[in-house]
Design a protein around this motif. Sequence first.
Motif, PDB file in Angstrom:
ATOM      1  N   TYR A  23       0.863  -1.185   0.000  1.00 59.91           N
ATOM      2  CA  TYR A  23       0.000   0.000   0.000  1.00 59.91           C
ATOM      3  C   TYR A  23       0.891   1.223   0.000  1.00 59.91           C
ATOM      4  CZ  TYR A  23      -3.412  -3.523   0.974  1.00 59.91           C
ATOM      5  OH  TYR A  23      -4.195  -4.655   0.864  1.00 59.91           O
ATOM      6  N   THR A  29      -2.758   2.172   7.363  1.00 63.41           N
ATOM      7  CA  THR A  29      -3.985   1.555   7.886  1.00 63.41           C
ATOM      8  C   THR A  29      -4.468   0.436   6.973  1.00 63.41           C
ATOM      9  OG1 THR A  29      -4.600   3.616   8.980  1.00 63.41           O
ATOM     10  CG2 THR A  29      -6.370   2.022   8.608  1.00 63.41           C
ATOM     11  N   GLU A  30      -4.395   0.649   5.664  1.00 63.89           N
ATOM     12  CA  GLU A  30      -4.784  -0.403   4.717  1.00 63.89           C
ATOM     13  C   GLU A  30      -3.867  -1.620   4.860  1.00 63.89           C
ATOM     14  OE1 GLU A  30      -7.429  -0.606   2.648  1.00 63.89           O
ATOM     15  OE2 GLU A  30      -8.135   1.286   3.483  1.00 63.89           O
ATOM     16  N   ARG A  83      -4.822  -3.577   7.917  1.00 65.48           N
ATOM     17  CA  ARG A  83      -6.004  -4.419   7.652  1.00 65.48           C
ATOM     18  C   ARG A  83      -5.598  -5.706   6.948  1.00 65.48           C
ATOM     19  NH1 ARG A  83      -9.274   0.536   5.431  1.00 65.48           N
ATOM     20  NH2 ARG A  83     -10.052   1.353   7.398  1.00 65.48           N
ATOM     21  N   GLU A 104      -9.688  -0.125  -2.876  1.00 66.48           N
ATOM     22  CA  GLU A 104      -8.393  -0.026  -2.213  1.00 66.48           C
ATOM     23  C   GLU A 104      -7.480   0.836  -3.078  1.00 66.48           C
ATOM     24  OE1 GLU A 104      -6.755  -3.235   0.020  1.00 66.48           O
ATOM     25  OE2 GLU A 104      -8.478  -4.492  -0.465  1.00 66.48           O
ATOM     26  N   ARG A 117      -3.604   0.407  -2.931  1.00 67.40           N
ATOM     27  CA  ARG A 117      -2.977  -0.890  -3.208  1.00 67.40           C
ATOM     28  C   ARG A 117      -2.004  -0.801  -4.380  1.00 67.40           C
ATOM     29  NH1 ARG A 117      -6.294  -6.360  -4.055  1.00 67.40           N
ATOM     30  NH2 ARG A 117      -7.505  -5.256  -2.529  1.00 67.40           N
TER      31      ARG A 117
END
Length: 168
Positions: free
Chosen positions: A29, A53-54, A57, A97, A100
Motif C-alpha cells: 500500500y 492503515t490499509e 487491515r 483499495e 494498493r
Amino acid sequence: MRVYLPCTLPALARAVEAGELGPAPLTGYAVTPALTEWYASGDTEELEYVALTEAARASLRMLAADHADGVEAGSRRLVVVAEVPDSALSIGADLEERARVRVAEPVPMAKVAAVHVDDLYAVPDIQAAIAALPAADGGDDDARFTVDGAEAHELMWFATQEIPDLIE
C-alpha cells in the motif's frame, strides 16, 4: 516510493533470515495517484497514514490465514515500511483499495525503513477481530464492529535495528 507491506512476525523472521521480503509479487500500500485524488484535502502524512492503515487491515487477514492454517503467528498486526523503486511497482485502479500496489520483485531488507507493530495490550482485540472476520465478511454488523475495533489500536513504530528484538 515508500510502500507499506503487510506482514506477520513469523514472516518478518523469515525475511530477516533470507535477507529480503518475498517471494514476489507482493501486495503493498502506498500514496498512489488514486489515493491522492480521492483524499484531496490530505497532506502527505495523512495519506501515508491511510496507506499504513490499509496495510494493517491486510496484516490482520494474514494473521487470520496463519491461525486457520495452524501457524503460530502471534496476534499482532505488523507492517513493514520500505523504499521500493517505482520501476518495481504496478498501481491498480481498484476503487475499493486506492492505495494498493503490486511489488514485482522481492524487497531487500536493506530497503526497509521501519516496522510498525501492535503493542501487546492490543492482542486480545486482535484475537477477537481474527475470530470475527468470517462473520464480518458475511455481513454481520456486530462482527464488523469487532473487526473495526482492532483499528482503534495505533501501531507502534520500530527502527530497523530493533527488528531482531521483535522477532525473538
